[in-house]
Motif scaffolding. Structure first.
Motif, short mmCIF file in Angstrom:
data_model
loop_
_atom_site.label_atom_id
_atom_site.label_comp_id
_atom_site.label_asym_id
_atom_site.label_seq_id
_atom_site.Cartn_x
_atom_site.Cartn_y
_atom_site.Cartn_z
N MET A 136 -3.23 22.41 -22.42
CA MET A 136 -3.16 22.08 -21.01
C MET A 136 -4.12 22.92 -20.17
O MET A 136 -4.24 22.72 -18.97
CB MET A 136 -1.74 22.25 -20.50
N HIS A 137 -4.79 23.85 -20.84
CA HIS A 137 -5.76 24.69 -20.13
C HIS A 137 -6.80 23.83 -19.42
O HIS A 137 -7.19 24.12 -18.28
CB HIS A 137 -6.46 25.63 -21.12
N ALA A 138 -7.27 22.78 -20.11
CA ALA A 138 -8.34 21.95 -19.54
C ALA A 138 -7.88 21.27 -18.26
O ALA A 138 -8.62 21.22 -17.27
CB ALA A 138 -8.80 20.92 -20.57
N ALA B 165 -7.96 23.31 -10.78
CA ALA B 165 -8.37 24.54 -10.10
C ALA B 165 -9.78 24.40 -9.53
O ALA B 165 -10.08 24.91 -8.45
CB ALA B 165 -8.31 25.72 -11.07
N ALA B 166 -10.65 23.69 -10.26
CA ALA B 166 -12.04 23.52 -9.83
C ALA B 166 -12.23 22.32 -8.91
O ALA B 166 -13.37 22.00 -8.54
CB ALA B 166 -12.94 23.37 -11.06
N ASP B 167 -11.14 21.65 -8.55
CA ASP B 167 -11.18 20.46 -7.68
C ASP B 167 -11.97 19.31 -8.30
O ASP B 167 -12.50 18.45 -7.59
CB ASP B 167 -11.76 20.80 -6.30
N VAL B 168 -12.04 19.28 -9.63
CA VAL B 168 -12.63 18.12 -10.32
C VAL B 168 -11.66 16.94 -10.25
O VAL B 168 -12.07 15.80 -10.09
CB VAL B 168 -12.95 18.47 -11.78
N LYS B 169 -10.37 17.24 -10.38
CA LYS B 169 -9.32 16.24 -10.26
C LYS B 169 -8.32 16.70 -9.20
O LYS B 169 -7.88 17.86 -9.24
CB LYS B 169 -8.58 16.06 -11.60
N PRO B 170 -7.91 15.83 -8.28
CA PRO B 170 -6.87 16.23 -7.33
C PRO B 170 -5.56 16.57 -8.04
O PRO B 170 -4.90 17.56 -7.71
CB PRO B 170 -6.72 14.99 -6.43
N ILE B 171 -5.17 15.71 -8.98
CA ILE B 171 -4.01 16.02 -9.83
C ILE B 171 -4.38 15.69 -11.27
O ILE B 171 -5.30 14.91 -11.53
CB ILE B 171 -2.74 15.23 -9.43
N VAL C 51 -2.88 27.15 -9.43
CA VAL C 51 -2.52 25.74 -9.49
C VAL C 51 -1.00 25.61 -9.57
O VAL C 51 -0.33 26.42 -10.22
CB VAL C 51 -3.17 25.06 -10.71
N GLY C 52 -0.45 24.60 -8.89
CA GLY C 52 0.98 24.35 -8.96
C GLY C 52 1.32 23.38 -10.08
O GLY C 52 0.46 22.65 -10.58
N VAL C 53 2.59 23.38 -10.49
CA VAL C 53 3.08 22.46 -11.52
C VAL C 53 4.33 21.78 -10.98
O VAL C 53 5.27 22.45 -10.53
CB VAL C 53 3.42 23.18 -12.84
N ILE D 101 2.81 17.49 -13.57
CA ILE D 101 1.70 17.18 -12.67
C ILE D 101 1.11 18.50 -12.19
O ILE D 101 1.77 19.29 -11.51
CB ILE D 101 2.17 16.34 -11.47
N PHE D 102 -0.14 18.75 -12.57
CA PHE D 102 -0.85 19.94 -12.11
C PHE D 102 -1.53 19.58 -10.80
O PHE D 102 -2.18 18.53 -10.68
CB PHE D 102 -1.87 20.37 -13.17
N HIS D 103 -1.42 20.46 -9.81
CA HIS D 103 -1.83 20.06 -8.47
C HIS D 103 -2.13 21.27 -7.60
O HIS D 103 -1.79 22.41 -7.92
CB HIS D 103 -0.69 19.27 -7.82
N LYS D 104 -2.77 20.98 -6.48
CA LYS D 104 -2.78 21.88 -5.35
C LYS D 104 -1.87 21.27 -4.28
O LYS D 104 -1.43 20.12 -4.41
CB LYS D 104 -4.20 22.10 -4.84
N GLU D 105 -1.59 22.03 -3.23
CA GLU D 105 -0.52 21.65 -2.31
C GLU D 105 -0.71 20.25 -1.72
O GLU D 105 0.19 19.41 -1.78
CB GLU D 105 -0.43 22.68 -1.18
N ASN D 106 -1.86 19.98 -1.15
CA ASN D 106 -2.07 18.69 -0.50
C ASN D 106 -2.09 17.53 -1.49
O ASN D 106 -1.70 16.41 -1.16
CB ASN D 106 -3.36 18.71 0.31
N SER D 107 -2.57 17.81 -2.69
CA SER D 107 -2.64 16.75 -3.70
C SER D 107 -1.25 16.30 -4.13
O SER D 107 -1.00 15.11 -4.33
CB SER D 107 -3.43 17.22 -4.92
#
Length: 411
Positions: A1-3, A9-15, A42-44, A68-74
């Motif tokens: 799940m590191h990838a 984290a790099a904002d390549v994917k929103p979630i 990153v949040g989970v 779901i790996f995410h940042k807050e707004n995503s």
């Protein structure tokens, strides 16, 4: 799940989604996953009921949980989508979910085609691209493209003559007396002839007294260099080189796959031909046209200049959409040209267009004289005619059919 964590984290994917797992497996992994995610900022979110859209089979996460790996707004955007789901058109919901997952439109199209009856043009096999240009003096235009530019003539129907620009990009010159357009209609199109030999072509065209609209002024840091010539009846020809540049990073490897076709005579610009072509079209509403070509026609975006967007339509043929406020032409209601796609499964594409109406039809299915070809014509959001063709065995098509490649697929 590191990838997945790194991409969020790099904002390549929103979630990003983990694979669906049994809840007991999630319990076992939870502490380790949380530590990895927190270290990356990153949040989970533990999702026991992943939203169901047409993007994936409905059973993909049945009875299982997804992380779901995410940042807050995503995460908020995902939960908003989940709340709105019942009010949305199924395709719109799937596209919204796909964008949250960071998928480009052509990949969303691909997933929709696997799980629904949605299809787009590439699903029916694009063999080549073509552009129709219309002339009062067809013989003079034919001499310009054949003798002066050295393009190979591959069909000659008397009223229409097709020349090969690159491996699978063509242009067809049509007598206005029998063509779909008249020669005095606005020539709201430009053809980029892709070459790495700009100095040689520029010197050659000057020697031949071909009118130049924009001169050759190369710059070191440009994404592309070029100059613009004018053909015998006013169509603009952009001799262009795309260079290594951030906006061209997807395009450059594709361009390198194919050698330039030699000119029919080595005395023509030192025998240096072209390895690709972009058909530039001009729009009042670029965003509307962009969505149309991404979601209705289904072509992959390969260059995004902001005010101009280039879509790959065949292996060496491209469609370029331009904001009329920045381009060489302003928008016009009428256009003195048509864009064409040569299809592997024309009948299948026609049946789909009739059933699903991704665009307005201008002319229903018809056959050319002596059944040399069949075609139908649609209209894009800016009023350009889109012609879809296939060609039959016939003495007039013999050379052309030998050149057509198997259908181009990007999946």
């Amino acid at each position: 799940m590191h990838a997945f964590i790194e991409m969020v984290a790099a904002d390549v994917k929103p979630i990003a989604l983990s694979e669906p797992m049994d809840p007991k497996m999630v319990d076992k992994l939870w502490e380790e996953v949380m530590t990895m995610a927190e270290n990356a900022g990153v949040g989970v979110f533990r999702e026991p009921e992943l939203i169901q859209t047409s993007l994936f089979p409905s059973s993909v996460a049945s009875g299982k949980e997804v992380l779901i790996f995410h940042k807050e707004n995503s995460l908020a955007a995902y939960l908003d989508l989940k709340s709105d789901l019942s009010k949305l058109d199924p395709e719109a919901a799937a596209r919204r979910f796909g964008r949250l997952l960071g998928y480009p439109s052509h990949y969303i199209n691909h997933l929709l085609s696997k799980n629904t009856d949605f299809q787009s043009l590439p699903d029916f096999g694009i063999q080549a691209t073509n552009i129709f240009l219309y002339y009062k003096d067809l013989a003079n235009a034919s001499d310009f493209y054949g003798s002066l530019l050295g393009l190979e003539k591959v069909t000659d129907y008397a009223f229409a003559k097709t020349f090969r620009i690159s491996t699978d990009a063509y242009l067809t010159l049509v007598d206005e007396a029998v063509g779909r357009h008249k020669a005095d209609e606005p020539k709201t199109v430009a053809i980029a002839l892709l070459t790495d030999q700009l100095p040689e072509w520029y010197a050659y065209l000057l020697e031949k007294n071909v009118p130049i609209k924009y001169t050759y002024k190369p710059k070191t840091d440009n994404a592309h260099d070029g100059f613009v010539a004018i053909d015998p009846e006013g169509y603009l020809l952009e001799f262009e080189t795309f260079k290594q540049h951030p906006e061209n990073e997807l395009l450059m490897p594709q361009l390198k796959k194919f050698e330039a076709l030699p000119t029919t005579n080595p005395s023509i610009a030192a025998g240096l031909g072209f390895y690709g072509a972009v058909f530039w079209t001009y729009y009042e509403d670029l965003q509307e046209a962009d969505i149309f070509y991404k979601e209705k026609v289904g072509l992959p975006l390969i260059v995004d200049q902001g005010w101009a967007k280039v879509y790959q339509a065949s292996q060496t043929g491209y469609i370029g959409l331009v904001d009329e406020r920045r381009g060489m032409h302003n928008f016009t209601e009428k256009k003195g040209s048509s864009i064409a796609f040569i299809m592997q499964d024309l009948e299948g594409w026609y049946a789909y267009v009739q059933a699903q109406t991704p665009f307005t039809l201008h002319r229903e299915w018809y056959e050319g004289a002596d059944k040399r070809y069949q075609a139908f014509v649609g209209i894009d959001t800016g009023g350009y005619f889109l012609e879809f063709n296939s060609f039959n065995p016939h003495p007039d098509n013999e050379a052309f059919l030998k050149l057509l490649l198997p259908e181009w697929k990007f999946y």
